[in-house]
Motif scaffolding. Structure first.
Motif, PDB file in Angstrom:
ATOM      1  N   GLN A 217     -27.377  20.818  48.870  1.00 59.75           N
ATOM      2  CA  GLN A 217     -27.947  20.573  50.193  1.00 59.75           C
ATOM      3  C   GLN A 217     -29.316  21.230  50.348  1.00 59.75           C
ATOM      4  OE1 GLN A 217     -26.232  18.008  51.037  1.00 59.75           O
ATOM      5  NE2 GLN A 217     -25.579  18.620  53.096  1.00 59.75           N
ATOM      6  N   ALA A 218     -29.517  22.345  49.656  1.00 62.90           N
ATOM      7  CA  ALA A 218     -30.835  22.983  49.700  1.00 62.90           C
ATOM      8  C   ALA A 218     -31.889  22.087  49.060  1.00 62.90           C
ATOM      9  CB  ALA A 218     -30.779  24.337  48.996  1.00 62.90           C
ATOM     10  N   TRP A 219     -31.534  21.457  47.935  1.00 58.30           N
ATOM     11  CA  TRP A 219     -32.474  20.547  47.282  1.00 58.30           C
ATOM     12  C   TRP A 219     -32.646  19.275  48.100  1.00 58.30           C
ATOM     13  CZ3 TRP A 219     -36.580  20.102  44.889  1.00 58.30           C
ATOM     14  CH2 TRP A 219     -36.928  18.999  44.087  1.00 58.30           C
ATOM     15  N   ASN A 220     -31.558  18.794  48.696  1.00 58.23           N
ATOM     16  CA  ASN A 220     -31.662  17.632  49.582  1.00 58.23           C
ATOM     17  C   ASN A 220     -32.675  17.885  50.696  1.00 58.23           C
ATOM     18  OD1 ASN A 220     -29.643  16.475  48.081  1.00 58.23           O
ATOM     19  ND2 ASN A 220     -28.201  16.241  49.752  1.00 58.23           N
ATOM     20  N   ALA A 221     -32.644  19.092  51.260  1.00 56.78           N
ATOM     21  CA  ALA A 221     -33.544  19.416  52.372  1.00 56.78           C
ATOM     22  C   ALA A 221     -35.008  19.379  51.921  1.00 56.78           C
ATOM     23  CB  ALA A 221     -33.197  20.786  52.946  1.00 56.78           C
ATOM     24  N   VAL A 222     -35.266  19.849  50.697  1.00 54.82           N
ATOM     25  CA  VAL A 222     -36.637  19.805  50.169  1.00 54.82           C
ATOM     26  C   VAL A 222     -37.104  18.359  50.047  1.00 54.82           C
ATOM     27  CG1 VAL A 222     -38.080  20.323  48.164  1.00 54.82           C
ATOM     28  CG2 VAL A 222     -36.394  22.003  48.951  1.00 54.82           C
ATOM     29  N   LEU A 223     -36.240  17.517  49.490  1.00 55.50           N
ATOM     30  CA  LEU A 223     -36.603  16.113  49.311  1.00 55.50           C
ATOM     31  C   LEU A 223     -36.707  15.385  50.645  1.00 55.50           C
ATOM     32  CD1 LEU A 223     -34.438  15.136  46.197  1.00 55.50           C
ATOM     33  CD2 LEU A 223     -36.895  15.616  46.274  1.00 55.50           C
TER      34      LEU A 223
ATOM     35  N   LYS B 275     -39.988  15.890  52.245  1.00 59.27           N
ATOM     36  CA  LYS B 275     -41.016  15.091  51.586  1.00 59.27           C
ATOM     37  C   LYS B 275     -40.883  13.612  51.929  1.00 59.27           C
ATOM     38  CE  LYS B 275     -44.176  14.099  48.389  1.00 59.27           C
ATOM     39  NZ  LYS B 275     -45.620  14.336  48.609  1.00 59.27           N
ATOM     40  N   GLY B 276     -39.701  13.209  52.432  1.00 54.55           N
ATOM     41  CA  GLY B 276     -39.445  11.801  52.706  1.00 54.55           C
ATOM     42  C   GLY B 276     -38.894  11.049  51.526  1.00 54.55           C
ATOM     43  N   TRP B 277     -38.396  11.780  50.512  1.00 55.53           N
ATOM     44  CA  TRP B 277     -37.917  11.167  49.281  1.00 55.53           C
ATOM     45  C   TRP B 277     -36.406  11.208  49.120  1.00 55.53           C
ATOM     46  CZ3 TRP B 277     -41.734  13.216  44.928  1.00 55.53           C
ATOM     47  CH2 TRP B 277     -42.975  12.596  45.103  1.00 55.53           C
ATOM     48  N   LEU B 278     -35.680  11.780  50.062  1.00 56.85           N
ATOM     49  CA  LEU B 278     -34.234  11.912  49.865  1.00 56.85           C
ATOM     50  C   LEU B 278     -33.553  10.548  49.803  1.00 56.85           C
ATOM     51  CD1 LEU B 278     -31.771  13.703  49.530  1.00 56.85           C
ATOM     52  CD2 LEU B 278     -31.623  13.880  52.019  1.00 56.85           C
ATOM     53  N   GLY B 279     -33.941   9.647  50.692  1.00 55.96           N
ATOM     54  CA  GLY B 279     -33.357   8.309  50.681  1.00 55.96           C
ATOM     55  C   GLY B 279     -34.101   7.411  49.708  1.00 55.96           C
ATOM     56  N   TYR B 280     -34.221   7.854  48.461  1.00 53.33           N
ATOM     57  CA  TYR B 280     -35.059   7.110  47.509  1.00 53.33           C
ATOM     58  C   TYR B 280     -34.436   5.784  47.092  1.00 53.33           C
ATOM     59  CZ  TYR B 280     -32.113   8.475  43.525  1.00 53.33           C
ATOM     60  OH  TYR B 280     -31.070   8.629  42.656  1.00 53.33           O
TER      61      TYR B 280
ATOM     62  N   LEU C  60     -29.085  11.867  56.016  1.00 57.52           N
ATOM     63  CA  LEU C  60     -30.364  12.376  55.522  1.00 57.52           C
ATOM     64  C   LEU C  60     -30.603  13.822  55.963  1.00 57.52           C
ATOM     65  CD1 LEU C  60     -32.705   9.289  56.075  1.00 57.52           C
ATOM     66  CD2 LEU C  60     -31.805  10.139  53.901  1.00 57.52           C
ATOM     67  N   SER C  61     -30.242  14.154  57.172  1.00 60.41           N
ATOM     68  CA  SER C  61     -30.484  15.505  57.686  1.00 60.41           C
ATOM     69  C   SER C  61     -29.527  16.536  57.099  1.00 60.41           C
ATOM     70  CB  SER C  61     -30.360  15.518  59.209  1.00 60.41           C
ATOM     71  OG  SER C  61     -29.001  15.320  59.602  1.00 60.41           O
ATOM     72  N   GLY C  62     -28.425  16.077  56.520  1.00 60.59           N
ATOM     73  CA  GLY C  62     -27.411  16.993  56.010  1.00 60.59           C
ATOM     74  C   GLY C  62     -26.405  17.416  57.061  1.00 60.59           C
ATOM     75  N   GLU C  63     -26.528  16.852  58.255  1.00 61.08           N
ATOM     76  CA  GLU C  63     -25.587  17.209  59.318  1.00 61.08           C
ATOM     77  C   GLU C  63     -24.179  16.752  58.987  1.00 61.08           C
ATOM     78  OE1 GLU C  63     -25.342  16.813  64.217  1.00 61.08           O
ATOM     79  OE2 GLU C  63     -27.023  15.954  63.095  1.00 61.08           O
ATOM     80  N   ASP C  64     -24.062  15.630  58.285  1.00 61.06           N
ATOM     81  CA  ASP C  64     -22.752  15.149  57.826  1.00 61.06           C
ATOM     82  C   ASP C  64     -22.661  15.276  56.312  1.00 61.06           C
ATOM     83  OD1 ASP C  64     -21.773  14.507  60.318  1.00 61.06           O
ATOM     84  OD2 ASP C  64     -22.327  12.389  60.195  1.00 61.06           O
ATOM     85  N   TYR C  65     -21.545  15.793  55.861  1.00 61.73           N
ATOM     86  CA  TYR C  65     -21.259  15.925  54.432  1.00 61.73           C
ATOM     87  C   TYR C  65     -19.967  15.154  54.180  1.00 61.73           C
ATOM     88  CZ  TYR C  65     -21.101  18.188  49.826  1.00 61.73           C
ATOM     89  OH  TYR C  65     -21.114  18.435  48.481  1.00 61.73           O
ATOM     90  N   TRP C  66     -20.019  14.165  53.273  1.00 54.96           N
ATOM     91  CA  TRP C  66     -18.947  13.194  53.141  1.00 54.96           C
ATOM     92  C   TRP C  66     -18.053  13.436  51.924  1.00 54.96           C
ATOM     93  CZ3 TRP C  66     -18.008   9.030  56.469  1.00 54.96           C
ATOM     94  CH2 TRP C  66     -18.965   8.853  57.486  1.00 54.96           C
TER      95      TRP C  66
ATOM     96  N   ALA D   4     -16.365  18.922  53.350  1.00 54.46           N
ATOM     97  CA  ALA D   4     -16.794  17.747  54.119  1.00 54.46           C
ATOM     98  C   ALA D   4     -16.365  17.813  55.577  1.00 54.46           C
ATOM     99  CB  ALA D   4     -16.229  16.483  53.474  1.00 54.46           C
ATOM    100  N   ASN D   5     -17.206  17.242  56.429  1.00 52.83           N
ATOM    101  CA  ASN D   5     -16.821  17.032  57.831  1.00 52.83           C
ATOM    102  C   ASN D   5     -16.587  15.554  58.133  1.00 52.83           C
ATOM    103  OD1 ASN D   5     -19.639  16.429  57.631  1.00 52.83           O
ATOM    104  ND2 ASN D   5     -19.832  16.571  59.858  1.00 52.83           N
ATOM    105  N   ARG D   6     -16.798  14.686  57.115  1.00 52.88           N
ATOM    106  CA  ARG D   6     -16.545  13.252  57.275  1.00 52.88           C
ATOM    107  C   ARG D   6     -15.888  12.724  56.000  1.00 52.88           C
ATOM    108  NH1 ARG D   6     -17.749  11.770  62.697  1.00 52.88           N
ATOM    109  NH2 ARG D   6     -19.532  13.037  63.315  1.00 52.88           N
TER     110      ARG D   6
END
Length: 404
Positions: free
Chosen positions: A46-52, A55-60, A120-126, A168-170
């Motif tokens: 999730q830390a790396w997800n936040a970096v991406l 940048k706008g690249w997480l949903g690549y 994308l925000s990491g608020e939900d973890y599936w 997970a919360n979802r």
């Protein structure tokens, strides 16, 4: 394997390399290197997800309309390859690559507006609620029951091998809504809030000592009817769509190449027990060369799949072939690591995590400490996402015309 890129895509590759060099923290890289599991712990992933995401690249792999980059299949491949070669951790596949495409393809506008930004925000973890006790490879025989009661469903049953359910919360979940229909026809796809009464998670420790998977029990769990994706009885078709995304469109070869190169570099400093190094040990080097040829063949198949996707065509049974080869190569490379380090590669530390200030000290080296847990964890590669036997059957029917 180097491929000739159009100038604009070569420039994009250089941009990705520069970004990774500047923004991939060493702590995240080291954490990924010291994670034996396919799914890195959320504190790393999730830390790396936040970096991406910044940048706008997480949903690549996502369309621009839903908050993604809208990149071409080739650019997605370039991005994945550069991330792998830089030692970046795997992304959180369950939300980003599995349920997100289901939601934007089959979901309502309200579901898209609510769930996609939270992924994308990491608020939900599936997590994924598919397999059940007695319903693994024969997924269509699942028995988890969902009964519609006014404006909500009531779920009862259990799910097995549920990766990261303890985080997970979802959960996206296959359930049986019509027990009287043919088994594939009576299945529906629900989005479940994990933070509610009636859900309990029992850990399953793997032979490597990792807590990656779980059994999830559902007792009178309430799911609003608005969280049904698609129509009742459409769950099997949606699951097939999801599994095609899981097996195709991503590239395993770059990560395998990176890991193999790391082993070949390490072999220069590891004793062969006869006064030389493992870089001079003929049998081990022959096996490594055979693995490299296999990985190069896999990369060609994955590039062929990318070409099909770029032309708007479904890649078909090639995804099963890629999954089959990737699983076998993953296990072979992890076995090469155990053999490279000899007795030091047999250490099996049960403490987790194996990264950070509180990680147990290795007997020989951190890489040697990772060899056995990684080898044991990769036994699951030939099972998850469709077993080798399932992939072989798909190839036999679709490519060879066997089995009627």
């Amino acid at each position: 394997m180097d491929i000739d890129l159009p100038p604009e895509d070569a420039a994009f590759r250089d941009e990705v390399r520069a970004f990774l060099a500047a923004h991939l923290p060493e702590a995240i890289r080291a954490g990924a290197a010291a994670s034996p599991t396919v799914f890195v712990e959320p504190e790393i992933g999730q830390a790396w997800n936040a970096v991406l995401n910044a940048k706008g690249w997480l949903g690549y792999q996502w369309p621009e309309a839903h908050g993604g980059t809208g990149w071409s299949p080739l650019r997605r491949y370039i991005f994945e390859k550069e991330c792998a070669l830089a030692g970046a951790p795997n992304l959180t596949v369950l939300g980003l690559k599995l349920v997100a495409p289901v939601i934007w393809t089959f979901g309502t506008e309200a579901q898209k507006a609510f769930y996609l930004p939270r992924i994308l925000s990491g608020e939900d973890y599936w997590c994924q609620g598919f397999s059940e006790p007695g319903s693994g490879s024969d997924l269509a025989s699942l028995q988890c029951r969902a009964v519609l009661n006014g404006d909500h469903y009531v779920l009862n049953g259990s799910k097995m091998w549920t990766t990261h359910a303890h985080h997970a919360n979802r959960m996206f979940c296959l359930v049986r809504t019509d027990p009287g229909a043919k088994k594939q026809a009576g299945i529906s796809f629900l989005l479940v809030d994990m933070n509610q009464p009636g859900i309990s998670v029992r850990p399953i420790l793997t032979v490597a000592g990792d807590h990656e998977v779980n059994q999830v029990f559902l007792e009178d769990v309430v799911v609003p009817a608005r969280d049904l994706v698609g129509d009742e009885g459409q769950g099997w078709a949606i699951a097939k769509f999801l599994l095609e995304n899981e097996r195709g469109g991503s590239c395993h070869a770059p990560k395998l190449i990176y890991d193999l190169d790391q082993l070949l570099q390490a072999a220069k400093g590891e004793s062969d027990g006869r006064g030389g190094t493992m870089a001079q040990e003929t049998h081990w080097q022959r096996r490594a060369a055979r693995a490299r040829l296999g990985v190069q063949a896999l990369e060609m198949i994955e590039l062929k799949i990318i070409s099909e996707l770029a032309q708007g065509r479904k890649p078909g049974p090639q995804t099963s072939l890629a999954k089959l080869l990737a699983s076998n190569l993953r296990q072979e490379i992890d076995l090469l690591a155990v053999d490279l380090y000899g007795p030091a590669g047999l250490q099996l530390e049960w403490t987790r995590p194996l990264y950070g200030d509180n990680a147990p000290a290795p007997v020989h080296s951190r890489d040697a400490q990772m060899a056995a847990p990684r080898y044991l964890n990769s036994r699951a590669w030939t099972i998850f996402g469709g077993t080798n036997e399932v992939q072989a059957n798909i190839i036999a029917r679709s490519v060879l015309g066997l089995g009627g």
